[in-house]
Design a protein around this motif. Sequence first.
Motif, mmCIF file in Angstrom:
data_model
loop_
_atom_site.group_PDB
_atom_site.id
_atom_site.type_symbol
_atom_site.label_atom_id
_atom_site.label_comp_id
_atom_site.label_asym_id
_atom_site.label_seq_id
_atom_site.Cartn_x
_atom_site.Cartn_y
_atom_site.Cartn_z
ATOM 1 N N LEU A 195 16.111 -12.328 12.626
ATOM 2 C CA LEU A 195 16.352 -11.260 11.660
ATOM 3 C C LEU A 195 17.079 -10.090 12.321
ATOM 4 O O LEU A 195 16.895 -9.825 13.508
ATOM 5 C CB LEU A 195 15.029 -10.798 11.053
ATOM 6 C CG LEU A 195 14.230 -11.898 10.353
ATOM 7 C CD1 LEU A 195 12.959 -11.332 9.760
ATOM 8 C CD2 LEU A 195 15.063 -12.593 9.284
ATOM 9 N N TYR A 203 12.212 -4.202 10.348
ATOM 10 C CA TYR A 203 11.359 -5.373 10.583
ATOM 11 C C TYR A 203 11.742 -6.028 11.914
ATOM 12 O O TYR A 203 10.896 -6.259 12.789
ATOM 13 C CB TYR A 203 11.527 -6.317 9.398
ATOM 14 C CG TYR A 203 10.815 -7.656 9.431
ATOM 15 C CD1 TYR A 203 9.872 -8.002 10.395
ATOM 16 C CD2 TYR A 203 11.089 -8.591 8.431
ATOM 17 C CE1 TYR A 203 9.239 -9.243 10.378
ATOM 18 C CE2 TYR A 203 10.460 -9.829 8.399
ATOM 19 C CZ TYR A 203 9.538 -10.152 9.389
ATOM 20 O OH TYR A 203 8.925 -11.376 9.372
ATOM 21 N N VAL A 208 12.269 -14.132 6.376
ATOM 22 C CA VAL A 208 12.287 -13.460 5.071
ATOM 23 C C VAL A 208 12.280 -14.556 4.008
ATOM 24 O O VAL A 208 12.638 -15.709 4.289
ATOM 25 C CB VAL A 208 13.522 -12.548 4.924
ATOM 26 C CG1 VAL A 208 13.396 -11.328 5.810
ATOM 27 C CG2 VAL A 208 14.808 -13.309 5.233
ATOM 28 N N THR A 236 6.242 -13.495 7.236
ATOM 29 C CA THR A 236 7.340 -13.081 6.367
ATOM 30 C C THR A 236 7.123 -11.662 5.870
ATOM 31 O O THR A 236 5.987 -11.223 5.670
ATOM 32 C CB THR A 236 7.494 -14.049 5.173
ATOM 33 O OG1 THR A 236 8.558 -13.610 4.327
ATOM 34 C CG2 THR A 236 6.220 -14.127 4.352
ATOM 35 N N ALA A 294 9.735 -7.893 4.484
ATOM 36 C CA ALA A 294 10.981 -7.299 3.991
ATOM 37 C C ALA A 294 11.186 -7.484 2.494
ATOM 38 O O ALA A 294 11.851 -6.687 1.847
ATOM 39 C CB ALA A 294 12.200 -7.822 4.753
ATOM 40 N N GLN A 304 1.902 -13.009 5.522
ATOM 41 C CA GLN A 304 2.823 -12.035 4.934
ATOM 42 C C GLN A 304 2.410 -10.629 5.335
ATOM 43 O O GLN A 304 1.217 -10.327 5.469
ATOM 44 C CB GLN A 304 2.834 -12.158 3.407
ATOM 45 C CG GLN A 304 3.817 -11.201 2.738
ATOM 46 C CD GLN A 304 4.121 -11.547 1.295
ATOM 47 O OE1 GLN A 304 5.058 -11.009 0.704
ATOM 48 N NE2 GLN A 304 3.351 -12.445 0.705
ATOM 49 N N SER A 317 18.023 -8.663 4.578
ATOM 50 C CA SER A 317 16.588 -8.942 4.717
ATOM 51 C C SER A 317 16.040 -9.728 3.543
ATOM 52 O O SER A 317 14.883 -10.119 3.547
ATOM 53 C CB SER A 317 15.810 -7.632 4.870
ATOM 54 O OG SER A 317 15.914 -6.866 3.692
ATOM 55 N N GLY A 318 16.882 -9.948 2.518
ATOM 56 C CA GLY A 318 16.444 -10.745 1.386
ATOM 57 C C GLY A 318 16.048 -9.962 0.155
ATOM 58 O O GLY A 318 15.656 -10.534 -0.852
ATOM 59 N N LYS A 319 16.143 -8.619 0.204
ATOM 60 C CA LYS A 319 15.800 -7.830 -0.976
ATOM 61 C C LYS A 319 16.904 -7.957 -2.017
ATOM 62 O O LYS A 319 18.086 -7.833 -1.712
ATOM 63 C CB LYS A 319 15.614 -6.358 -0.592
ATOM 64 C CG LYS A 319 14.338 -6.083 0.173
ATOM 65 C CD LYS A 319 14.158 -4.605 0.426
ATOM 66 C CE LYS A 319 12.854 -4.336 1.153
ATOM 67 N NZ LYS A 319 12.679 -2.904 1.473
#
Length: 584
Positions: free
Chosen positions: A258, A264, A306, A333, A335, A357, A561-563
Motif C-alpha cells: 500500500l 495507513y 484494502v 484491511t 482505509a 479489519q 486506498s480503495g475509497k
Amino acid sequence: MGFTSPSWVPQLPCDPPDTIPISQFMLDDAYGRCPLKESRNPFTCGLSGKTYTAVEMVDRVDYLARALSKEFGWQPNAGMEWDKVIGIFALNTVDSMTLAYAVHRLSGVATPANAAYSASELEFQLKSSGAKALFTCIPLLETSLQAAKAVGIPNNRVYILEMPKEFSGNKSVPFKTVGQLIEAGGKLPELEPLKWDKGQGARQTAYLCYSSGTSGLPKGVMISHHNVIANVMQIAAFEKPTRDQRPGNGSEVALGLLPLSHIYGLVVIAQASTWRGDGCIILPKFELQSYLQAIQTHKIATLYLVPPIIIGMAKNQPACSKFDLSSVESVFTGAAPLGAETAEELQGLYPSWKIRQGYGLTETSTVVCSSAETDIWFGSSGSLLPGITAKIMSIDGVEIEGYDQPGELVVQSPSVVLGYLNNDQANKETFLADTDGKGRWMRTGDEAVIRKAPSGYEHVFIVDRIKELIKVKGLQVAPAELEAHLLTHPSVADCAVIPVPDDAAGEVPKAFVVKAASVGLEENDRMVARDICKHVESHKARHKWLKGGVEFLDVIPKSPSGKILRRLLRDKEKEARRKKGAKL
C-alpha cells in the motif's frame, strides 16, 4: 464517560515520549523498539531483493541527513521546521522511510504526495506545503518536473529515489539519486545532536499529509512526531498478547504494497510494523502476478490490504491457486470498509487466515480500533486501542451511551493531530477542546455504533460517512450497506451507491455498477439492471430500494486506498441531470 479499550488490552508501558523526533524513536533501542540486532531487515524490495539490516538503516539515515544538510544548508537546531519541507512524490521504495527519517533528523517536515496525482494536483500540494525540494522516481519524473517548475522548485532541487529496473529501466538521468547522497554523506562530518525542549515533539510537525475529505480541495494535515510515536505504541500494546505467543521475538514478514504516501501505509506498515522488528516486503504498485509471487518468494505472513485487492483475490482464484500462499497467517484491511459478505467469501477460500479489519483516519494518525486475532467479528472494525476514548454523539449533540444506537464517532487520543494547515474553519469544525486534560477530541464525520461481540467485548461498527448518508423520507440509508449487498449479485463486479434527488422522497439511492465478466454481451442492460434491482428489493426494506436506478460504468472511481470517490459520481449525475433539464 465514553467507551475505551477492552479489559484484555494492555495499557501503554509509559507515556509516549515528546522530546525526540520519530527518527530517534524508530532507530534507537532505548525507546522500546525490538532491538536492532534482533530485528528482521526492515525493508526489502519484493522485485529485486535489495535490502539492508536495521543497523545499516541507522547509518543510511545518518549519512543521508548529513548530505541533505550540506545540499540545503539546513542545520538540526537552526530554523523552523517549515523552513525545511521536502516533497516526496514516488512509488514505494526501500529508501522511502530512510528519506523521511533523514529529514526528521534535521528537524524538518516530509510531505508525501499520492503517486496517482496529476501535475496540477502535485503543484497544489507543493505550493500549499511550501516544499523546498522534491524527491521522486523515474516513472513519475515528467509529472514531477511540470509541478516543480510551476511552483519554482529548480531542477537541481529534484532528486530520484531508485527503483528496480522493471520500473526505472537502465536510462541514466541528470538528477542526483538518494543512493548517491547517502554515499556522499558517509564522507561528511557528523551532525550535531538535536536539542529539543520538553513537549517539542508534541508541537512540531513531522509529516504533512493531505486528506481529500468528501469535497473541496485537499487539506494539509499536520501530524506531530508525538502523534505517530503514540500510535505506534498503541498498536504495539494492542498486538502484544498475540505477539508474545509467537516464537522468538514475535516478528514476522509483512507486505508493504500500500502507498507509503497514505497514512495507513506510512504509520501502520512502515513504522508500527518495523518498530516491532518485522520485515517489510516493498512493492511499488499492485499487479496481481508480482503480488502473489512476492508472497510465495518471501513467505509473507501478514497481508496489509484494502478491500479492492481482497475482492480481486476472491474473483481471480484461478490465478491465485497457481502460487503457494501457505505462509499467510493473517490479513489486515483498512482505509475503506470491508463488508462482512466479502470477508466471509475470502474466509471460505482460505479457512486458516485470520481476517482482521481496522479503522482510522489521517487526522488520528492512524489506528483508532482494530480486530484482535482472538476476537474477530466480520463487519466490525474491532475494539478501541489503549489510550483512546470514543463517544457516540447524536445529531443534536447528545452523548449516546447505549449499544446499537448510531451517531457520530468522536475520539480522543494522543495520536489526534495538530490540525489542518492554514484552515481555521476546518479546524473549528473538526477538533474540539480538551475538556479533561487528556487531549483534544476529533469529530470523525463517520456514523458508528458500539456493539457487544459474542466474545463479550465492545466492538466499533462504522456505518457510513455522515455526509454520505442517503435520507429517504427521513429514513437513513447507508451506501456501504447497499454496496455490500450488491456485490453478492453474480452480475456485479464492483459498485457504488449515491443519493439522487426525488420529488416524493427527497433523496433515493442510485447504483453505479461495473458488470462482472460473466455477463454476456448479448444480455440487455435494462434486463440486467432490473434483475439487480429485484435482488435489492427481495432482501432490503422499501426505503433502501434503488429508486434512482442502475447505471453501468467501466470502472468505479476510487482513491489508491480503495475509497470510492463519490463526489465524482455526484458531479457526473448532476451534469447528466443538467443536460436533461432535470431537478438538481
